[in-house]
Design a protein around this motif. Structure first.
Motif, PDB file in Angstrom:
ATOM      1  N   UNK A 110       0.827  -1.209   0.000  1.00  0.00           N
ATOM      2  CA  UNK A 110       0.000   0.000   0.000  1.00  0.00           C
ATOM      3  C   UNK A 110       0.858   1.254   0.000  1.00  0.00           C
ATOM      4  N   UNK A 111       1.965   1.235   0.736  1.00  0.00           N
ATOM      5  CA  UNK A 111       2.857   2.401   0.763  1.00  0.00           C
ATOM      6  C   UNK A 111       3.525   2.599  -0.586  1.00  0.00           C
ATOM      7  N   UNK A 112       3.957   1.512  -1.217  1.00  0.00           N
ATOM      8  CA  UNK A 112       4.634   1.626  -2.504  1.00  0.00           C
ATOM      9  C   UNK A 112       3.703   2.091  -3.619  1.00  0.00           C
ATOM     10  N   UNK A 113       2.453   1.683  -3.570  1.00  0.00           N
ATOM     11  CA  UNK A 113       1.512   2.054  -4.629  1.00  0.00           C
ATOM     12  C   UNK A 113       0.744   3.339  -4.322  1.00  0.00           C
ATOM     13  N   UNK A 114       1.028   3.969  -3.186  1.00  0.00           N
ATOM     14  CA  UNK A 114       0.309   5.185  -2.825  1.00  0.00           C
ATOM     15  C   UNK A 114       0.521   6.327  -3.831  1.00  0.00           C
ATOM     16  N   UNK A 115       1.745   6.581  -4.304  1.00  0.00           N
ATOM     17  CA  UNK A 115       1.887   7.671  -5.293  1.00  0.00           C
ATOM     18  C   UNK A 115       1.076   7.420  -6.564  1.00  0.00           C
ATOM     19  N   UNK A 116       1.031   6.200  -7.027  1.00  0.00           N
ATOM     20  CA  UNK A 116       0.257   5.899  -8.224  1.00  0.00           C
ATOM     21  C   UNK A 116      -1.237   6.093  -7.972  1.00  0.00           C
ATOM     22  N   UNK A 117      -1.684   5.760  -6.801  1.00  0.00           N
ATOM     23  CA  UNK A 117      -3.110   5.947  -6.494  1.00  0.00           C
ATOM     24  C   UNK A 117      -3.449   7.424  -6.366  1.00  0.00           C
TER      25      UNK A 117
END
Length: 64
Positions: free
Chosen positions: A51-58
């Protein structure tokens, strides 16, 4: 249900082994409990990292 039928078959074929399995099952379950808790903890940790790694993409509105 299938496990119960297997246990009944084992009881008919070899009742001492079936009774031993019936008595030992709670002990085995208690011994496996810490490993389950560790597994749940690691699964939650990996989901948090994902979730932390994909947060910028979201945030930027990227779609899967």
């Amino acid at each position: 249900m299938f496990g119960f039928l297997l246990w009944c078959l084992l009881f008919v074929l070899c009742w001492p082994l079936a009774l031993l399995a019936l008595v030992m099952w709670p002990i085995v379950w208690l011994l496996c409990l810490p490993f389950r808790l560790v597994g749940i903890t690691f699964e939650a940790l990996f989901e948090l990292l994902r979730a932390i790694l994909f947060l910028p993409a979201r945030i930027l509105g990227s779609r899967r």
